[in-house]
Structures are given as structure tokens and as C-alpha cells.
Motif scaffolding. Sequence first.
Motif, short mmCIF file in Angstrom:
data_model
loop_
_atom_site.label_atom_id
_atom_site.label_comp_id
_atom_site.label_asym_id
_atom_site.label_seq_id
_atom_site.Cartn_x
_atom_site.Cartn_y
_atom_site.Cartn_z
N GLY A 538 0.89 -1.13 -0.01
CA GLY A 538 -0.13 0.13 0.12
C GLY A 538 0.82 1.26 -0.01
O GLY A 538 0.23 2.55 -0.08
N ALA A 539 1.95 1.08 0.15
CA ALA A 539 2.87 2.45 0.03
C ALA A 539 2.93 3.02 -1.22
O ALA A 539 2.96 2.60 -2.10
CB ALA A 539 4.34 2.01 0.50
N LYS A 540 3.13 4.15 -1.07
CA LYS A 540 3.15 5.05 -2.19
C LYS A 540 4.03 6.25 -2.09
O LYS A 540 4.63 6.74 -0.88
CB LYS A 540 1.64 5.99 -2.76
CG LYS A 540 0.59 4.86 -2.84
CD LYS A 540 -0.55 5.74 -3.25
CE LYS A 540 -1.75 4.70 -3.61
NZ LYS A 540 -2.87 5.46 -3.92
N SER A 541 4.63 6.76 -3.11
CA SER A 541 5.55 8.16 -3.11
C SER A 541 5.65 8.60 -4.51
O SER A 541 5.42 8.16 -5.41
CB SER A 541 7.03 7.22 -2.84
OG SER A 541 7.44 6.45 -4.19
N ASP A 542 5.62 9.84 -4.22
CA ASP A 542 5.29 11.02 -5.59
C ASP A 542 6.60 11.23 -6.10
O ASP A 542 6.32 11.23 -7.43
CB ASP A 542 4.79 12.35 -4.99
CG ASP A 542 3.37 12.21 -4.55
OD1 ASP A 542 2.54 11.33 -5.24
OD2 ASP A 542 2.79 13.11 -4.06
N ARG A 543 7.70 11.18 -5.38
CA ARG A 543 9.14 11.40 -6.14
C ARG A 543 10.11 10.42 -5.96
O ARG A 543 10.07 9.63 -4.89
CB ARG A 543 9.40 12.78 -5.66
CG ARG A 543 8.45 13.94 -6.11
CD ARG A 543 9.10 15.07 -5.42
NE ARG A 543 8.03 16.29 -5.62
CZ ARG A 543 6.99 16.92 -5.04
NH1 ARG A 543 6.69 15.85 -4.09
NH2 ARG A 543 6.22 17.48 -5.56
N PHE A 544 11.13 10.30 -6.77
CA PHE A 544 12.33 9.27 -6.36
C PHE A 544 13.45 10.06 -6.36
O PHE A 544 13.59 11.32 -6.68
CB PHE A 544 12.62 8.66 -7.78
CG PHE A 544 11.27 7.41 -7.85
CD1 PHE A 544 11.69 5.90 -7.27
CD2 PHE A 544 10.24 7.63 -8.73
CE1 PHE A 544 10.67 5.11 -7.53
CE2 PHE A 544 9.29 6.57 -8.73
CZ PHE A 544 9.66 5.20 -8.36
N PHE A 545 14.35 9.59 -5.38
CA PHE A 545 15.71 9.86 -5.38
C PHE A 545 16.22 11.04 -4.45
O PHE A 545 17.46 11.37 -4.45
CB PHE A 545 16.42 9.97 -6.96
CG PHE A 545 16.18 9.08 -7.88
CD1 PHE A 545 16.02 7.67 -7.41
CD2 PHE A 545 15.96 9.37 -9.23
CE1 PHE A 545 15.82 6.88 -8.38
CE2 PHE A 545 15.73 8.37 -9.91
CZ PHE A 545 15.61 7.13 -9.70
N ALA A 546 15.28 11.76 -3.78
CA ALA A 546 15.56 12.74 -2.98
C ALA A 546 16.81 12.18 -1.96
O ALA A 546 17.59 13.03 -1.65
CB ALA A 546 14.63 13.39 -2.08
N ASP A 547 16.56 11.14 -1.59
CA ASP A 547 17.65 10.38 -0.59
C ASP A 547 18.39 9.21 -1.15
O ASP A 547 18.72 8.42 -0.44
CB ASP A 547 16.80 9.97 0.82
CG ASP A 547 16.02 11.04 1.43
OD1 ASP A 547 16.67 12.20 1.74
OD2 ASP A 547 14.96 10.83 1.66
#
Length: 874
Positions: A538-547
Amino acid sequence: MTQQPICTTCPYCGTGCGVLASIDGAVGLKVKGDPDHPANFGRLCSKGSALGETIIPDGRLHTPQINGQPASWDAALDMVADAFSTTIAKHGPDSVAFYVSGQLLTEDYYVANKLMKGYIGSANIDTNSRLCMASTVAGQKRAFGTDTVPGTYEDLELADLVVLTGSNLAWCHPVLYQRIVAAKAARPSMKVVVIDPRRTATCDLADMHLALKPGTDVALFNHLLNQINDLGAVDAQFVSAHVSGFADALDVASATDGSVTGLTDSELAAFAALWIGTEKTVTVFSQGINQSDHGADKVNAILNCHLATGRIGKPGCGPFSVTGQPNAMGGREVGGLANMLAAHLDIENATHRDAVQTFWSSPTMAKHQGLKAVDMFQAISEGKIKALWVMCTNPVVSLPDADAVKSAIAGCDFVAVSDLSATTDTAVLADVVLPATGWGEKDGTVTNSDRTISRQRALMSPTGQSRHDWEIISDVARRMGYEGFDYETPAQIFREHAQLSGVAANQGKDFDISGLAGISDADFEALQPTRWPVRANGAKSDRFFADGGFFTPTKRANMLPVLQPAPKEQPAALPYRLNTGRIRDQWHTMTRTALAPRLNQHYGEPFLELHPEDALALGLRPADLALVESLYGTTILRVLVTDRVAPGSVFAPIHWTGETSSAGRVSVLVPPSTDPTSGQPDSKAAPVAIKPYAAEWYGFAACETDFTPSTEYWAKARSTTGWRVELADKSAPDDWQEYARALFGINDAQISSVTDPARNIARVALHKSGKLIAALYAASTPVSVSRNFASELIGTDGHGALAGQAGANQPDPGATVCACFNVGVNTILSAIESDKLMSVDAIGQALSAGTNCGSCKPELAAILNSALSRAAAE
């Protein structure tokens, strides 16, 4: 009776705008922007606004055809299956190929890829997305380990600086452009930089326009990287923890001479200072970057700058590729490119191949990448590929060296085409043409440029016997004896696609929608726009690679040392550099947009933008015709003299076909040179020669019915009353009345005419039952006639037809400027004068022009400024 609006998705660019569409018994299909869709929030461009006008039966193929004759589905599908099976048995799986399209839905794409790679056992499936976004795919895979778009559309509004490079966003992605316009209006401190050799409509918004020399983008971004280092803007912590290759990339960048861009030292310094001094920076790039013989290096030069500063994956900053087609991203997700596997897995990775083969329970699996688009058609011409299936695209018009592509297809042992029409330049060469459903009939999903999956929903039943592409492909697969293609609904295919993405996630890949793998048919039907990833937990994330968290084996991003190629000298015999691209109101090869009369009014024929100095040297005046030649082909284009292009550079649009013009297929001029990494053709640097086309006469014609002239030059477009056609030829007829009858194919009409043989001027009007049904205007120079006025007279009593100009009591709107509301230049000028309008917003309030997609606002501003300047001088 009007049905309830259905939420669906626009079939044009990769913005992926939501559309509310409904069938109205009185007016047909009504469309408006979906205010709840996160891509457009109710906005639509001129093309999207006119979608209702394109849902017409004209030209649609209703039944399969074999050798140009109607046939049953069973006969046509049996023929396709037998041709592919027999060819594979005799010559092996690499003797066949599919060429598919970013306008297919994800479910169509998935089934085609599964059949070719997992059952036929070849990777010879490529897509027309190879022509627009392959360099981005290659660059992102080299840097990130996967083809990942790090950011979202919201970043365009959160940024303090938006850099648009190789992107005429105002015309090619108008809704995204308007989102930036609105953000800048709300926050005037926001800055916009446009990097483009050509001055486009997008420059109207720019605080800085960098008109660099064509093809020097690597040098510009290498210079920027060097300045990032020299001015202490490197994010040392991010680079140390998450990036490899910084030193090597910087070494090459530091040796790059920024002056090769042709920009002044002050321009280079101002750009570097703005970029470096603005933390929240988004760099948007598109075809001007991708369509190059070193496009992947251009992409990596941009990515290097963002990686060095850690400006990636955070709100309001990052590199952002905007895609050209509605489902270019979906095609990349299912492995529609010849060098990819489904779910962003790698075809040359044995573990990945085994994982996909196991999931599919398929009898085989392609073990190496297949032929990319240009190489594929070269292999066809050499007889190495003997059976070809083209789906939902028109390579005879869109591929480089298009005449050679045409010859290759014509000489192929067997060709099948799935399309809406049997009359495209490609379909007319096919042995079998299969009627496929189109927008408004198709049902499935597409993915836009910021990874948002949206539903395309059916508004109506399929036309005639047309069928969905996934159904056609599955039926052929079963006839070839393959199991695993017993699909009954697109939801079933989507679930399988989502399940496979979970397999890819377990292999360490980015693409993951496994959280939707158990979606029910009802929930699929109701699916709202959803940005991936959507993981099983169920996990979602809008963006990639900030960390960090890159998808390379080391989990670190790669900065690449990229060299600016040495400039190519133009051959003495081909002294001009041709840049190709889109225009505001047309789409690809016009099979859809040409059906909407208002989309044909802004530019009604193929044209060539030519700098005034070059026009003078060539003896070409505005509206003359130019013969444009390369080593590969010849076109005839209308001359548009403008300083939007630099001396020595010319521009022509890509849209015209053999159906809509006699000599307007611009891709015949483009060499088949490609990027060695991405395989993407260079469509921005064709060496060409230009000279006047020596016409004895020019003409304009309007008619209530379609007709195709026999003149050497013609270009036709739909009007609101029928058809309008531009004409020219090297020999004039002796009898203009008889010529007009033959031209229109009308022998029983009353004719009136005015002729002046000494000046080769003729005006001929044809009436029937008191109504004007056709008119021809001819002269020894480009015809001076009000095109819109003359066209609108068709179907009326035709008063004023021979004059070709509106009388005092007949307002002439003039050439269309705003296609959304069909507002002409004369209407705009009249309102400016009579209502004392002083701003573009005032024009919008008075006439609605520019208040929808806004892509005509730069032209409105130019008209206003010219009118105010004339008034001040009087």
C-alpha cells in the motif's frame, strides 16, 4: 438526449489530460476538461477541445481488408497468423517484426510485447516512441539504473526557476505551459528560461531566451556543471553518499568550451548564476534534446547538473522529461521498446528473462534486444524481416528517410496494418488491414509524463466491425497455437501487468503497481488517476531519489562524462540545416486532427520557416513555394519568412502526409542517422538545399466535397463547409472553366468566371440549385484571396464569390488565430480598434480568444503590439 459525462483521457500528448465527454443527440460528442484530473484541472488545449469534431465516420474502416477488398475477420486473422507462423518456421523468429505506437493503450501494448518476446521469441518489437523519447530512456537508465521520471507536475508550480530546453511547451504541451503561466502570475518572482535555437511561442513567457547554436546543448550544460563546481554549488554530501563518476564528468565538462554554443559570455554567466542561485530548479526537456544523434548524452549532461547539486526528487526541483504521446510511458512500462523487457526489466539480464518467462509460462524468451525502428525498416528493405505488423502508427510519414521506408514496406513479403483507416500512407501498402477501435471506443489505461495512470473509457460502441487491439493480437496469438492469451477484458490484462510489476520490484526495479494486482473489474472501471509506484503493502511515493535509492547495482547514481561533438559543416550543396517539429493545432500525421475543421485554419498547408536574409538570397518572397531537397528526398513547402529562425537554419512541421498534400512529407528529407546508444533518429539537423519552385500558376479552391488535384503541388484541409485546397503547377490550363469542372469532378453545374489571360488570372464559381458548390481562384503569383471568406461561401448563394473578398456588409474574420473559439485576425484587429483594447487579457474578455488553452496568447500579443504601434504612428 444527453448521456452523463464519462471521465476519460485525451489521446494526444503525454500530458494526459482528463476529459469529460458525453454524447448529445443534438450536437454529437461534447467534451470539456475534467476539473478533478490532477494533470489539467479542467484545462484543455485546442486539440483536446476539438475532440468532439474528430468522432465522425468519414474515412473509418468498417471491415477487414485483404488486398484492398473487404474480408471476414476469420479470413483476415487466419491470413495474419499463417503468414507469421510460416515465416517463423522457415526463417526463424527474428524474421518477423511488430512496429507499434505510443497511442496504443497499456493493455494493447502489453499483449503485443508478450506475444513477440515471450511466445514468438524475438525482441523485434519497437514503437514510434523510439522517435521521440528513446534518448531519455537511455540517459535515465545510464544515470539512475532504470527509466525513472523523478518528479511530478506539481514541481513545475513549486519551482522558483523552470528551464525549458528543446521544448516548445506552449504549442506541444499547452496545458503544462498554462500551469507554469498561472504559477508565474501568482508568484512573479518565479523565473523561466527557454533554451532553443528558434524563437517559439514559449519564449513569450521567458525571462531569458538562450538562442544557442543548434546541437550545442551538451556544451551548455557541461559549462553549467563546470560553473557549479567553480562557484561551490556542488552538494558534496549528496554526491559522496549517492553519486558515482563525479570527477570524470567534471574533467570532461571543464575542458568544454562554452563559446561553441554561440552564446555570449554574459549570457552564459547570467544563466549559470540564475541556475546555481536557485535551489528549486526544474529542467524540462523534450524533443529538441531527444531527437539528436547524441541525444542520450544531452540528457546525461542535464542529469549531471541535477545530480551534482542534489536537486532531484525534492519538491520544486529535478530534471523532467515531457513525453510526446499519450501512452509513451505506458509503452515503456510494458517493454514496448526493442531493448527492454516488461516492467522496466532488462532483456539482456538472464535473471530478468527467466523471471518474466516463468511468470508468463511462455515457451521461449527473446535473449537479446531486437531491432530499433530505423534498423528494423532497414532490415525489411534487405529482406531480413519478411513479415511485419504495424499497429496504430504511420511510419511511411513519420520515420526518417521516409521514401526508403515506403519502398521497404512495399517490398516486404507480408504486411499487416491495424488502424482506423485503410487510406493512410502505410495502410495502402498492406496485404491485410485490420479495423481497430479508436479514441472514444477503446477501453483501458494510459500513463502520462509524471507516472500518472489514467483510464481511457469507451463513450460509444466500436465503429462497424472494428475491434480492440488487444483482442486482435490475442486472436492472432491463439491462431498461432499459443496459450496464455485468453483475455476477455482489459481489466484482466491490467491485473496481469500489475502482478508482473511485483516480480520486477522483487528484482530491484522501480516500476511497481503490484498494489493494484487484485483490482476488481468494478474497481478498474472506477479507477481514478493514480501515480505509481503503488506497492503491494500500500505504500506510495510521489518522487524518487531525494535520499538516493537509485536502481543501479551500487544503488548510486552515475554521472557520465559526455563530450560535445565537433560541429558538422554543412555540405556546400546542402547549405541549410532543417529542424522539424510540431505546430499548435495538429497532431502527428493528422489522421485525427485533420478531421476537425477549426484545427486546419491556423496553418492549412505544409510550410518552411526561412530567415529574411536567406529568403532574399534565394529569391523567395512570403507565400512563394520552395523546393526543398536533401540526399534522401524532396518536398515542396510554402515559404514563411520570419526571424524566428536564425540565418542558415530552417524549420518545417512534420504533420502533412500523402493523403493531405502532394509533396509535404517532411520526413523524406531527414537522414536515417541515429543516436548510437538510444537508436533515436536525429530529426533536427537535416542538411538541405532550397530553391524557388518555378510555378506558372498558383491557386486556391474550395468545394463541398473532397477531391484530389493532379497538380504537382497541392495541400488540402477540411473546412466547416467542405474542403479547401492550395494548388500550384508548372503549366497552366488553356480553359479555366473546363479545368475547374475536371478539378472538382463536377460536370452538371452552372459556371460563372472572370479571367485575364494576359496576367494568368482566373476566378471560377460553380453553382447548383442556386447554391455555390465550388470555387477556384488562380493567378501567376500566390493567390490573394480571403481563404476563410471564400470557404464559408460554399453552400450559400455565393454572393461575392468571384471577388474572393468580403464586401462592406460582409465581415471577414480573417485567418484563424484562436482555434479553441475560432477567432480570426480581422475580428481581433477590429475589436482592438473599436473597443480600445490594450492587453491580451482584454482581448480574451471581449472575444474569448486565448482564454482556453492559451497557446495563441503570444500571437495575440504580437497582433496587439503591431496594432498599437500603427495607431501610435498615425
